[in-house]
Motif scaffolding. Structure first.
Motif, PDB file in Angstrom:
ATOM      1  N   SER A   7     -53.386  40.429 -86.042  1.00 14.59           N
ATOM      2  CA  SER A   7     -54.557  39.990 -85.284  1.00 14.59           C
ATOM      3  C   SER A   7     -54.784  38.491 -85.479  1.00 14.59           C
ATOM      4  N   TYR A   8     -54.694  38.050 -86.718  1.00 15.22           N
ATOM      5  CA  TYR A   8     -54.916  36.643 -87.024  1.00 15.22           C
ATOM      6  C   TYR A   8     -53.879  35.775 -86.315  1.00 15.22           C
ATOM      7  N   TRP A   9     -52.643  36.206 -86.370  1.00 17.32           N
ATOM      8  CA  TRP A   9     -51.537  35.454 -85.761  1.00 17.32           C
ATOM      9  C   TRP A   9     -51.723  35.347 -84.254  1.00 17.32           C
ATOM     10  N   ARG A  10     -52.066  36.487 -83.618  1.00 15.88           N
ATOM     11  CA  ARG A  10     -52.244  36.492 -82.161  1.00 15.88           C
ATOM     12  C   ARG A  10     -53.444  35.631 -81.756  1.00 15.88           C
ATOM     13  N   GLY A  11     -54.524  35.793 -82.498  1.00 16.47           N
ATOM     14  CA  GLY A  11     -55.749  35.069 -82.162  1.00 16.47           C
ATOM     15  C   GLY A  11     -55.615  33.569 -82.358  1.00 16.47           C
ATOM     16  N   GLY A  12     -54.727  33.130 -83.185  1.00 20.07           N
ATOM     17  CA  GLY A  12     -54.571  31.708 -83.463  1.00 20.07           C
ATOM     18  C   GLY A  12     -53.477  31.030 -82.658  1.00 20.07           C
ATOM     19  N   GLN A  13     -52.764  31.762 -81.868  1.00 21.02           N
ATOM     20  CA  GLN A  13     -51.656  31.182 -81.106  1.00 21.02           C
ATOM     21  C   GLN A  13     -52.160  30.235 -80.028  1.00 21.02           C
ATOM     22  N   GLN A  14     -51.397  29.155 -79.824  1.00 24.80           N
ATOM     23  CA  GLN A  14     -51.801  28.130 -78.869  1.00 24.80           C
ATOM     24  C   GLN A  14     -51.943  28.678 -77.449  1.00 24.80           C
ATOM     25  N   ALA A  15     -51.030  29.563 -77.050  1.00 26.36           N
ATOM     26  CA  ALA A  15     -51.090  30.118 -75.698  1.00 26.36           C
ATOM     27  C   ALA A  15     -52.408  30.865 -75.477  1.00 26.36           C
ATOM     28  N   ASP A  33     -62.584  33.044 -59.868  1.00 26.41           N
ATOM     29  CA  ASP A  33     -61.269  33.685 -59.769  1.00 26.41           C
ATOM     30  C   ASP A  33     -60.328  33.174 -60.859  1.00 26.41           C
ATOM     31  N   SER A  34     -60.321  31.866 -61.054  1.00 26.46           N
ATOM     32  CA  SER A  34     -59.480  31.276 -62.101  1.00 26.46           C
ATOM     33  C   SER A  34     -59.940  31.733 -63.481  1.00 26.46           C
ATOM     34  N   ALA A  35     -61.252  31.743 -63.688  1.00 22.73           N
ATOM     35  CA  ALA A  35     -61.800  32.197 -64.973  1.00 22.73           C
ATOM     36  C   ALA A  35     -61.409  33.635 -65.248  1.00 22.73           C
ATOM     37  N   GLN A  36     -61.486  34.473 -64.218  1.00 26.79           N
ATOM     38  CA  GLN A  36     -61.112  35.886 -64.336  1.00 26.79           C
ATOM     39  C   GLN A  36     -59.648  36.014 -64.733  1.00 26.79           C
ATOM     40  N   TYR A  37     -58.792  35.229 -64.103  1.00 29.07           N
ATOM     41  CA  TYR A  37     -57.347  35.296 -64.386  1.00 29.07           C
ATOM     42  C   TYR A  37     -57.064  34.901 -65.843  1.00 29.07           C
ATOM     43  N   TYR A  38     -57.589  33.746 -66.254  1.00 32.80           N
ATOM     44  CA  TYR A  38     -57.325  33.263 -67.606  1.00 32.80           C
ATOM     45  C   TYR A  38     -57.889  34.213 -68.663  1.00 32.80           C
ATOM     46  N   ALA A  39     -59.118  34.665 -68.441  1.00 27.63           N
ATOM     47  CA  ALA A  39     -59.769  35.548 -69.416  1.00 27.63           C
ATOM     48  C   ALA A  39     -59.043  36.890 -69.512  1.00 27.63           C
ATOM     49  N   SER A  40     -58.589  37.423 -68.374  1.00 25.84           N
ATOM     50  CA  SER A  40     -57.867  38.699 -68.358  1.00 25.84           C
ATOM     51  C   SER A  40     -56.550  38.580 -69.122  1.00 25.84           C
ATOM     52  N   GLN A  41     -55.847  37.457 -68.917  1.00 25.21           N
ATOM     53  CA  GLN A  41     -54.580  37.235 -69.633  1.00 25.21           C
ATOM     54  C   GLN A  41     -54.821  37.116 -71.140  1.00 25.21           C
ATOM     55  N   ALA A  42     -55.866  36.393 -71.513  1.00 22.35           N
ATOM     56  CA  ALA A  42     -56.201  36.243 -72.932  1.00 22.35           C
ATOM     57  C   ALA A  42     -56.583  37.586 -73.545  1.00 22.35           C
ATOM     58  N   HIS A  43     -57.319  38.389 -72.768  1.00 24.67           N
ATOM     59  CA  HIS A  43     -57.751  39.710 -73.240  1.00 24.67           C
ATOM     60  C   HIS A  43     -56.551  40.619 -73.494  1.00 24.67           C
ATOM     61  N   LYS A  44     -55.550  40.529 -72.604  1.00 25.75           N
ATOM     62  CA  LYS A  44     -54.321  41.321 -72.790  1.00 25.75           C
ATOM     63  C   LYS A  44     -53.552  40.861 -74.020  1.00 25.75           C
ATOM     64  N   PHE A  46     -54.771  39.334 -76.747  1.00 18.12           N
ATOM     65  CA  PHE A  46     -55.466  39.667 -78.002  1.00 18.12           C
ATOM     66  C   PHE A  46     -56.876  40.162 -77.701  1.00 18.12           C
ATOM     67  N   SER A  47     -57.020  41.469 -77.567  1.00 19.45           N
ATOM     68  CA  SER A  47     -58.324  42.071 -77.247  1.00 19.45           C
ATOM     69  C   SER A  47     -59.259  42.084 -78.451  1.00 19.45           C
ATOM     70  N   GLY A  48     -58.736  41.744 -79.631  1.00 16.38           N
ATOM     71  CA  GLY A  48     -59.573  41.741 -80.837  1.00 16.38           C
ATOM     72  C   GLY A  48     -60.462  40.529 -80.958  1.00 16.38           C
ATOM     73  N   GLN A  75     -68.013  45.132 -75.667  1.00 17.15           N
ATOM     74  CA  GLN A  75     -66.714  44.956 -76.331  1.00 17.15           C
ATOM     75  C   GLN A  75     -66.714  43.673 -77.161  1.00 17.15           C
ATOM     76  N   SER A  76     -67.266  42.614 -76.589  1.00 14.31           N
ATOM     77  CA  SER A  76     -67.326  41.329 -77.278  1.00 14.31           C
ATOM     78  C   SER A  76     -68.187  41.418 -78.536  1.00 14.31           C
ATOM     79  N   ALA A  77     -69.338  42.080 -78.425  1.00 15.64           N
ATOM     80  CA  ALA A  77     -70.241  42.227 -79.578  1.00 15.64           C
ATOM     81  C   ALA A  77     -69.568  43.007 -80.702  1.00 15.64           C
ATOM     82  N   LYS A  78     -68.838  44.050 -80.333  1.00 14.67           N
ATOM     83  CA  LYS A  78     -68.133  44.865 -81.330  1.00 14.67           C
ATOM     84  C   LYS A  78     -67.057  44.049 -82.034  1.00 14.67           C
TER      85      LYS A  78
END
Length: 267
Positions: A7-15, A33-44, A46-48, A75-78
């Motif tokens: 989790s730490y490794w994924r969350g800290g990656q530059q990408a 639309d752009s925000a949705q795309y970027y956030a969805s990719q980031a969520h995939k 590292f959802s933690g 989900q974010s609060a958890k």
């Protein structure tokens, strides 16, 4: 263990960080639309992390899709609750969740039973927010004020009284705005004795607060403690000399005292 380091490794990656920053920048620029795309990719990736789901919730909220926003913010609060480094994120998303419920509770078009349910959910969430260790400032006094507003709508007087008991017990340990908000809530619930203690608490920390002085005088009148009104009004006039309502408070107290003393006592 292994899951933590992954989790730490994924969350800290530059990408991942680039995606999150891109999502936030796009959201701030109202490019949903752009925000949705970027956030969805980031969520995939590292959802933690609480950030992608927070942004996705904010996007849904901007689109007036409250149910979807609540899902993402929950989900974010958890995720945020699992790490003390994310406490500000946790406060922010809990505030968002509670605000949606409180707005529904205040909406005149919401059926009465649904208003009460929404108020209970709002109160529960605001209680979570102010209970987060280290919560202070507007998150604390604003959160408690909204908690109390929700409890009033829900008709939960016991919950309301509980929400300000610590402030009555130790007014010096709280900001004057927190005390003032709680005093107003107590007055709205017709808890005059509690309101008096809280307004008196405000004046311990902020002796020249006009709202506290005025409302304390009103509550003394409500409780029939007319002999205490004059001294408060004197202080009130020194702070706010041009307000005729101040003198009316003193006049009401004088008349009531004269009535109690009987005929001829006003002479």
């Amino acid at each position: 263990g292994c899951a933590y380091y992954t989790s730490y490794w994924r969350g800290g990656q530059q990408a991942f960080l680039d995606l999150v920053n891109g999502a936030i920048a796009a959201l701030n620029a109202d490019k949903l639309d752009s925000a949705q795309y970027y956030a969805s990719q980031a969520h995939k990736l590292f959802s933690g992390s609480p950030y992608p789901s927070m942004v996705l919730g904010n996007i849904a909220n901007k689109k007036n899709q409250n149910a979807e926003a609540l899902t993402y913010w929950s989900q974010s609060a958890k995720a945020a609750a699992s790490d003390t480094a994310y406490r500000d994120v946790e406060r922010q998303v809990l505030g968002n969740i509670a605000s949606v419920h409180l707005n529904a509770a205040r909406d005149a078009s919401t059926p009465k039973a649904a208003q009460v349910e929404a108020a209970k959910k709002a109160a529960e969430t605001y209680a979570q927010l102010i209970a987060i260790p280290g919560t202070k400032g507007s998150y604390m006094y604003g959160g408690r004020q909204n908690l109390q507003a929700a409890l009033l709508i829900a008709g939960d007087t016991a919950g309301l009284v509980k929400s300000y008991q610590d402030l009555i017990a130790n007014p010096a340990g709280f900001e004057y705005q927190d005390l003032l908000n709680s005093a107003v809530s107590a007055a709205r619930a017709n808890r005059a004795a509690d309101a008096v203690k809280l307004f008196e608490g405000v004046l311990q920390t902020n002796p020249y607060n006009r709202d506290a002085l005025f409302n304390l005088a009103v509550e003394y009148l409500t409780m029939g403690q007319n002999e205490k009104v004059g001294a408060v009004v004197q202080r009130l006039v020194a702070v706010d000399p041009g307000n005729p309502e101040n003198y009316l408070l003193a006049a009401r107290a004088y008349v009531d005292l004269a009535k109690k003393k009987g005929p001829g006592s006003a002479a």
